[in-house]
Each structure stands twice: as structure tokens, then as C-alpha cells.
Design an enzyme around this catalytic site. Structure first.
Site, PDB file in Angstrom:
ATOM      1  N   THR A 115       0.841  -1.187   0.000  1.00 39.81           N
ATOM      2  CA  THR A 115       0.000   0.000   0.000  1.00 39.81           C
ATOM      3  C   THR A 115       0.880   1.241   0.000  1.00 39.81           C
ATOM      4  OG1 THR A 115      -1.801  -1.103   1.168  1.00 39.81           O
ATOM      5  CG2 THR A 115      -1.700   1.301   1.328  1.00 39.81           C
ATOM      6  N   GLY A 120      -6.038 -12.775   0.826  1.00 39.25           N
ATOM      7  CA  GLY A 120      -6.636 -13.551   1.902  1.00 39.25           C
ATOM      8  C   GLY A 120      -5.812 -13.515   3.170  1.00 39.25           C
ATOM      9  N   ALA A 121      -5.018 -12.457   3.341  1.00 40.05           N
ATOM     10  CA  ALA A 121      -4.066 -12.393   4.448  1.00 40.05           C
ATOM     11  C   ALA A 121      -4.297 -11.157   5.323  1.00 40.05           C
ATOM     12  CB  ALA A 121      -2.644 -12.380   3.891  1.00 40.05           C
ATOM     13  N   TYR A 177      -7.805  -9.286   6.829  1.00 41.96           N
ATOM     14  CA  TYR A 177      -8.879  -8.666   6.065  1.00 41.96           C
ATOM     15  C   TYR A 177     -10.003  -9.677   5.808  1.00 41.96           C
ATOM     16  CZ  TYR A 177      -5.328  -5.085   5.709  1.00 41.96           C
ATOM     17  OH  TYR A 177      -4.384  -4.144   6.027  1.00 41.96           O
TER      18      TYR A 177
END
Length: 362
Positions: free
Chosen positions: A22, A171-172, A175
Site C-alpha cells: 500500500t 486472503g491475508a 482482512y
């Protein structure tokens, strides 16, 4: 690590991947990537594979200010410029598709966060006005869960149309997908929660919908078993993820992206369970070194190693590894936010330059 890697789904010139990071530079109102995003990623196109920053699949799933989306045509058109720039430099780029679940805030989206169950995350979250208290999420209804599954599939289709080589499902890190897997965030009593088999339902529905839409060879999944980030508790991670991988094997995904931490060490447990391509990402206080990456590949624990922070200040990281060149360091203050310094202004290594005063690392 600098040698080529080839599987039935992906062909890479080296085993150095750029991990999703991010950066917070997108237009916060529109979710459109910043005009410099194409330059940012194309500068790093020598990575064997680039995984983009997390991209929200619906507005409720946006985690913080400056996070880009892939819902509107305006967003997709901006991503087309990014993928074209990367491809022009000979690179490959996957879009990381992201729904933040409860790790969001009305100050970011104007909406109450959603999650498997109405369980509030401990701690604080970064919102438009700075750090603020988390809020209790709203539990998704079964029909809404189906809509989120389709949001992932729709975003995957848009990603391919925008020129991405594939997608990585996030998928980590606590979240939405991991919230359905974890026992402390999924307290449901319907077909989406309770038993381990039921907790796997939503993640597997997302994988099934996305692979049906764009083909399994273009789909990857990132997981972080046992990772306590964002107040996740997974005491039963070995059983949960062993069963998840058993279900995933039938899809022949492009790769599985596994985050490992020193205090959990999941790779040694999961690698024997995954016959396909495995991308490893080490999570620790210091950036992963070349030696650590080579050790993972040499031990057979990974096929490709993802590097994150090193790619911020070293856009030509594979070349620096090849030359055993000095590695530049980026100040943490430039990691996130709307500021443009610390984004595209890190130069490639110049052997005769005195620009880099840091010592060489192996």
C-alpha cells in the site's frame, strides 16, 4: 534466485517478486491511481513478477485514504496505463484484489464496515482525519456475502480487461477473507461459520467465482496463517490451512503466496501440502535479504520470494542483487500518503555514483 522460473501458469525471468505494498497515492475521492503510478510500477518492471498494491473490489472494502479501486471505468482506464507501461518495459503484473472487511472506517468510506460477525477489532485505524478508534462492523447477510463474491469476480474481469496478467486474492493480514477463516472473527452459525469446513466456504466461493470468470491460470491467493495482524487469532491454523490447501489443489492456481513469520514458521508445514508454485514473503522487522531469499529457494520452501520494502528505494532490485550492489533505504515517512517524494524519485543504481552511502549487503 536470479535464474528464470517456469511453470504451466507463469514464466518469470527471475525469482524476485515485488510484494504488494500500500502506498496511498490514489485519488481518495475517485479511487483512480495517481498519474505517476504507471512510472512507479514500470521502474520496477525487472522484478520477475509485480503484485500491485491492494485494490478494493467495492467501496465498503476500502481500508484507508488513498487506496485505489477497480470498480469504475475511470479506474480501469488508469490501470490500463499502468499495465501498458509495465509491459513496455518487459514486466509482468498481477492485481491484488482486496476487501478490508472490518479493517475499515466510516471516515474512509462513509459506511459501516462489514465482516463475518459483529466483532470489533482492537486498536486504532488510520482514517481521513488521522488515527482514530475502530468501530464495530456489521455482520454480512448471506445474500450480501454472495454479492461480495461477485464483486471479486467482477473486479478480476476488469483487471484482465485492464491488461493485468492475473490477479492475486488478498486472503491475508486480517482482512475479509481471513476474517472468515479465523475463529475469533467468524462467530457465525450458518453455512459460512462454526466448523472449519464452514469457515472455508467464503474463501472457496471467491476462488471458484474468480477462476470461473478469468481462468485458474490467472488466479493466485495470498494467505498469512497464524498472523495476528489486525487482531486475528488462529490457534488452529495448521488444520484450517491444511484443509484449505487440500481444497485449492484442484484449481491449479497460478501460485500460492504465503506470508511467514519467525514465530509461526508456516512454510515448513504448508510447502509439502502445496504441489504448485509457491511465492514466499517473510514478515519481520527488517526487510528480507537476498541471503534469506536464496535460503528459502535452496531449501525448497519457495519457488519465488517476494520483497517489499527493498523495492521502494531500489526500483532495480534484481540488478542490484546480481551486482551485489549497495541497497538504498527509504524513510518510513515516505511509505504512505499523498506526498510524491519517495514514490518515483529513487534512481537506479549507478556503479560510479556516490549517491548511495549505505553499505553493501549480500
Amino acid at each position: 534466485m536470479l535464474e528464470a522460473f517456469r511453470s504451466t501458469a507463469i514464466q518469470l525471468p527471475n525469482r524476485v517478486a515485488m510484494a504488494p505494498m500500500t502506498r496511498g497515492r490514489a485519488d481518495d475521492l475517485t479511487g483512480v491511481p495517481h498519474p505517476l503510478t504507471a512510472e512507479y510500477y514500470s521502474q520496477r518492471a525487472s522484478a520477475g513478477l509485480i503484485v500491485s498494491e491492494g485494490i478494493w473490489v467495492n467501496k465498503t472494502g476500502k481500508s484507508g485514504p488513498g487506496i485505489p479501486g477497480l470498480v469504475t471505468e475511470q479506474q480501469a482506464e488508469a490501470w490500463r496505463e499502468v499495465t501498458a507501461a509495465v509491459h513496455e518495459e518487459g514486466g509482468r503484473i498481477y492485481a491484488q484484489l482486496w476487501h478490508a472487511g472490518r479493517v475499515s472506517h466510516p471516515g474512509v468510506t462513509g459506511r459501516t464496515p462489514v465482516a463475518p460477525s459483529a466483532v470489533r477489532q482492537a486498536g486504532r485505524i488510520f482514517s481521513a482525519g488521522g488515527w482514530t478508534d475502530t468501530v464495530e462492523p456489521r455482520a454480512l447477510g448471506e445474500e450480501e456475502i454472495g454479492e461480495v463474491v461477485q464483486d471479486f469476480a467482477d473486479a478480476a474481469r476488469r483487471a484482465v480487461e485492464a491488461g493485468f496478467d492475473g490477479v492475486e486474492l488478498h486472503g491475508a493480514n486480517g482482512y475479509l477473507i481471513q476474517e472468515f477463516l479465523a475463529g475469533n472473527t467468524n462467530l457465525r452459525g450458518d453455512r459460512y461459520g462454526g466448523s472449519i469446513a464452514a469457515r472455508l466456504t467464503f474463501p472457496l466461493e471467491v476462488v471458484a467465482a474468480v477462476t470461473e470468470r478469468i481462468g485458474a491460470a490467472r488466479v493466485a491467493l495470498r494467505i498469512s496463517p497464524g498472523n495476528p495482524e489486525n487482531d486475528i487469532v488462529e490457534d488452529d491454523w495448521k488444520e484450517v490451512y491444511s484443509r484449505l490447501l487440500a481444497e485449492l489443489r484442484r484449481y491449479e492456481l497460478a501460485y500460492l503466496h504465503v506470508i511467514d513469520t519467525p514465530d509461526v514458521e508456516v512454510l515448513s508445514h504448508l510447502r509439502p501440502l502445496w504441489p504448485g508454485t509457491l511465492v514466499a514473503n517473510l514478515r519481520s522487522e527488517k526487510p528480507t535479504s537476498r541471503a534469506e531469499g536464496e535460503s528459502l529457494i535452496g531449501a525448497g520452501l519457495a519457488d519465488v520470494v517476494a520483497f517489499g520494502r527493498l523495492f521502494i528505494a531500489n526500483p532495480d532490485l534484481p540488478a542490484r542483487f546480481a551486482l551485489h550492489a549497495p541497497l538504498a533505504e527509504a524513510d518510513h515517512d515516505v511509505y504512505y500518503g499523498a506526498r510524491l517524494d519517495g514514490y518515483t524519485d529513487f534512481p537506479a543504481f549507478e556503479p560510479d555514483s556516490a549517491k548511495f552511502a549505505c553499505s553493501a549487503r549480500s
